[in-house]
Motif scaffolding. Structure first.
Motif, PDB file in Angstrom:
ATOM      1  N   GLY A 101      43.846  58.742  48.276  1.00 51.53           N
ATOM      2  CA  GLY A 101      44.433  57.480  48.730  1.00 51.53           C
ATOM      3  C   GLY A 101      45.786  57.227  48.084  1.00 51.53           C
ATOM      4  O   GLY A 101      46.755  56.840  48.758  1.00 51.53           O
ATOM      5  N   ILE A 102      45.860  57.458  46.774  1.00 50.14           N
ATOM      6  CA  ILE A 102      47.119  57.252  46.047  1.00 50.14           C
ATOM      7  C   ILE A 102      48.189  58.196  46.584  1.00 50.14           C
ATOM      8  O   ILE A 102      49.295  57.774  46.930  1.00 50.14           O
ATOM      9  N   ILE A 103      47.866  59.488  46.658  1.00 49.05           N
ATOM     10  CA  ILE A 103      48.865  60.490  47.046  1.00 49.05           C
ATOM     11  C   ILE A 103      49.234  60.379  48.530  1.00 49.05           C
ATOM     12  O   ILE A 103      50.418  60.388  48.888  1.00 49.05           O
ATOM     13  N   SER A 104      48.242  60.248  49.404  1.00 47.62           N
ATOM     14  CA  SER A 104      48.525  60.213  50.851  1.00 47.62           C
ATOM     15  C   SER A 104      49.380  59.021  51.242  1.00 47.62           C
ATOM     16  O   SER A 104      50.386  59.168  51.950  1.00 47.62           O
ATOM     17  N   VAL A 105      48.986  57.846  50.796  1.00 47.55           N
ATOM     18  CA  VAL A 105      49.737  56.653  51.209  1.00 47.55           C
ATOM     19  C   VAL A 105      51.091  56.599  50.508  1.00 47.55           C
ATOM     20  O   VAL A 105      52.078  56.165  51.105  1.00 47.55           O
ATOM     21  N   SER A 106      51.176  57.102  49.272  1.00 44.17           N
ATOM     22  CA  SER A 106      52.497  57.209  48.627  1.00 44.17           C
ATOM     23  C   SER A 106      53.397  58.097  49.474  1.00 44.17           C
ATOM     24  O   SER A 106      54.564  57.762  49.724  1.00 44.17           O
ATOM     25  N   GLY A 107      52.865  59.231  49.917  1.00 44.23           N
ATOM     26  CA  GLY A 107      53.653  60.137  50.740  1.00 44.23           C
ATOM     27  C   GLY A 107      54.086  59.503  52.049  1.00 44.23           C
ATOM     28  O   GLY A 107      55.236  59.653  52.481  1.00 44.23           O
ATOM     29  N   ILE A 108      53.176  58.782  52.676  1.00 40.74           N
ATOM     30  CA  ILE A 108      53.510  58.143  53.961  1.00 40.74           C
ATOM     31  C   ILE A 108      54.621  57.116  53.786  1.00 40.74           C
ATOM     32  O   ILE A 108      55.625  57.137  54.507  1.00 40.74           O
ATOM     33  N   VAL A 109      54.461  56.220  52.824  1.00 43.66           N
ATOM     34  CA  VAL A 109      55.464  55.154  52.678  1.00 43.66           C
ATOM     35  C   VAL A 109      56.776  55.674  52.119  1.00 43.66           C
ATOM     36  O   VAL A 109      57.847  55.178  52.481  1.00 43.66           O
ATOM     37  N   LEU A 110      56.724  56.706  51.263  1.00 37.29           N
ATOM     38  CA  LEU A 110      57.977  57.250  50.737  1.00 37.29           C
ATOM     39  C   LEU A 110      58.715  58.047  51.806  1.00 37.29           C
ATOM     40  O   LEU A 110      59.951  58.070  51.817  1.00 37.29           O
ATOM     41  N   GLY A 111      57.992  58.674  52.720  1.00 36.44           N
ATOM     42  CA  GLY A 111      58.643  59.305  53.868  1.00 36.44           C
ATOM     43  C   GLY A 111      59.343  58.264  54.721  1.00 36.44           C
ATOM     44  O   GLY A 111      60.460  58.476  55.213  1.00 36.44           O
ATOM     45  N   ALA A 112      58.692  57.112  54.887  1.00 34.39           N
ATOM     46  CA  ALA A 112      59.291  56.024  55.655  1.00 34.39           C
ATOM     47  C   ALA A 112      60.505  55.442  54.932  1.00 34.39           C
ATOM     48  O   ALA A 112      61.498  55.067  55.565  1.00 34.39           O
ATOM     49  N   LEU A 114      57.358  49.995  57.345  1.00 35.51           N
ATOM     50  CA  LEU A 114      56.765  50.575  56.133  1.00 35.51           C
ATOM     51  C   LEU A 114      55.341  50.069  55.937  1.00 35.51           C
ATOM     52  O   LEU A 114      54.426  50.851  55.670  1.00 35.51           O
ATOM     53  N   PHE A 115      55.168  48.773  56.061  1.00 38.92           N
ATOM     54  CA  PHE A 115      53.859  48.166  55.841  1.00 38.92           C
ATOM     55  C   PHE A 115      52.851  48.650  56.878  1.00 38.92           C
ATOM     56  O   PHE A 115      51.731  49.029  56.544  1.00 38.92           O
ATOM     57  N   ILE A 116      53.250  48.662  58.152  1.00 36.82           N
ATOM     58  CA  ILE A 116      52.344  49.124  59.215  1.00 36.82           C
ATOM     59  C   ILE A 116      52.000  50.598  59.022  1.00 36.82           C
ATOM     60  O   ILE A 116      50.839  50.999  59.181  1.00 36.82           O
ATOM     61  N   SER A 117      52.988  51.402  58.647  1.00 34.51           N
ATOM     62  CA  SER A 117      52.732  52.826  58.385  1.00 34.51           C
ATOM     63  C   SER A 117      51.736  52.997  57.242  1.00 34.51           C
ATOM     64  O   SER A 117      50.819  53.817  57.325  1.00 34.51           O
ATOM     65  N   GLY A 118      51.940  52.221  56.180  1.00 36.36           N
ATOM     66  CA  GLY A 118      51.040  52.309  55.024  1.00 36.36           C
ATOM     67  C   GLY A 118      49.624  51.876  55.345  1.00 36.36           C
ATOM     68  O   GLY A 118      48.655  52.548  54.976  1.00 36.36           O
ATOM     69  N   ILE A 119      49.485  50.767  56.075  1.00 37.93           N
ATOM     70  CA  ILE A 119      48.150  50.276  56.458  1.00 37.93           C
ATOM     71  C   ILE A 119      47.465  51.280  57.390  1.00 37.93           C
ATOM     72  O   ILE A 119      46.286  51.598  57.225  1.00 37.93           O
ATOM     73  N   SER A 120      48.208  51.795  58.357  1.00 39.31           N
ATOM     74  CA  SER A 120      47.640  52.785  59.290  1.00 39.31           C
ATOM     75  C   SER A 120      47.192  54.033  58.544  1.00 39.31           C
ATOM     76  O   SER A 120      46.104  54.567  58.793  1.00 39.31           O
ATOM     77  N   THR A 172      57.429  52.490  43.711  1.00 38.34           N
ATOM     78  CA  THR A 172      56.299  53.192  44.326  1.00 38.34           C
ATOM     79  C   THR A 172      55.987  54.474  43.571  1.00 38.34           C
ATOM     80  O   THR A 172      54.818  54.791  43.329  1.00 38.34           O
ATOM     81  N   ILE A 173      57.004  55.213  43.177  1.00 35.92           N
ATOM     82  CA  ILE A 173      56.780  56.441  42.401  1.00 35.92           C
ATOM     83  C   ILE A 173      56.143  56.113  41.056  1.00 35.92           C
ATOM     84  O   ILE A 173      55.193  56.787  40.626  1.00 35.92           O
ATOM     85  N   LEU A 174      56.639  55.075  40.382  1.00 38.06           N
ATOM     86  CA  LEU A 174      56.054  54.685  39.087  1.00 38.06           C
ATOM     87  C   LEU A 174      54.594  54.262  39.247  1.00 38.06           C
ATOM     88  O   LEU A 174      53.736  54.656  38.446  1.00 38.06           O
ATOM     89  N   ALA A 175      54.314  53.463  40.264  1.00 41.82           N
ATOM     90  CA  ALA A 175      52.931  53.026  40.503  1.00 41.82           C
ATOM     91  C   ALA A 175      52.043  54.234  40.786  1.00 41.82           C
ATOM     92  O   ALA A 175      50.902  54.314  40.291  1.00 41.82           O
ATOM     93  N   MET A 176      52.547  55.192  41.566  1.00 39.73           N
ATOM     94  CA  MET A 176      51.783  56.394  41.882  1.00 39.73           C
ATOM     95  C   MET A 176      51.498  57.197  40.616  1.00 39.73           C
ATOM     96  O   MET A 176      50.365  57.626  40.384  1.00 39.73           O
ATOM     97  N   VAL A 177      52.507  57.389  39.764  1.00 38.90           N
ATOM     98  CA  VAL A 177      52.343  58.175  38.536  1.00 38.90           C
ATOM     99  C   VAL A 177      51.328  57.518  37.603  1.00 38.90           C
ATOM    100  O   VAL A 177      50.439  58.187  37.059  1.00 38.90           O
TER     101      VAL A 177
END
Length: 194
Positions: free
Chosen positions: A32-43, A53-59, A140-145
């Motif tokens: 969950g951490i890695i996938s959604v970080s990747g999705i929103v950071l790609g956006a 960004l929010f819709i992409s992350g929720i989806s 987002t990167i800091l929160a992910m780390v």
């Protein structure tokens, strides 16, 4: 209340199933951490709007949680079928110590994976949603780390590998994912704008 929970756990969750649930929970949160970080950071790389960004992350959070739960259900169901086969053989041959109480429960693994994926996904989703555009990437990167470090610490509680090594591996997978998806977002976002 605690006594009731303990009785319920002892009745429905046995040793191997508890290990299976722990595994599903740790993997679900990590994904969950890695996938959604990747999705929103790609956006973010594509310079999309906050709403997008929010819709992409929720989806991504919902799709990922459903995918993880489904995968756990299918995988653990297959493991349980192998266990049942061994148990049936043991009834005639009496060659194993596997008992019916030791069988894995695919529903437990699927539910744990679903919930832990959603909880893990909330971390980058909140980090990006609550940040100003200038700080979205860094926050987002800091929160992910931080989240991956905490999850690695939990998973390494009884591991033989050193804690710094487990944390490093986990964080590097997250950083690599974030970097790749951000660069893809930059590349595709620039092409769409052109």
């Amino acid at each position: 209340m605690l006594t009731t929970i303990k009785i319920w756990q002892n009745r429905y969750f046995h040793f191997w199933d508890r290990l299976n649930i722990l595994r599903a929970g740790i993997l679900g949160a990590n994904d969950g951490i890695i996938s959604v970080s990747g999705i929103v950071l790609g956006a973010v790389g594509a310079d999309l709007s906050n709403t997008t960004l929010f819709i992409s992350g929720i989806s991504g959070m919902i799709a990922g949680a459903c995918s993880m739960a489904g995968g756990e259900y299918v995988s653990v169901s297959a493991q349980k079928e192998v266990q049942l086969s061994k148990l049936n053989q043991a009834a005639t041959v009496d060659a194993t110590r596997l008992r019916e109480i030791d069988l894995l429960n695919p529903i437990h693994a699927a539910g744990t994976s679903f919930v832990s994926f959603m909880l893990g996904a909330l971390i980058p989703l909140l980090a990006i949603s609550l940040s100003t555009p200038a700080w979205r990437l860094i926050n987002t990167i800091l929160a992910m780390v931080v989240a991956l470090s905490l999850n690695a610490t939990v998973s390494a509680k009884r591991a033989t590998a050193s804690l710094p090594k487990v944390i490093f591996r986990n964080v590097m997978v997250g950083i690599a994912t974030a970097l790749i998806t951000y660069l893809v977002g930059l590349l595709l976002g620039g092409q769409v704008a052109a």
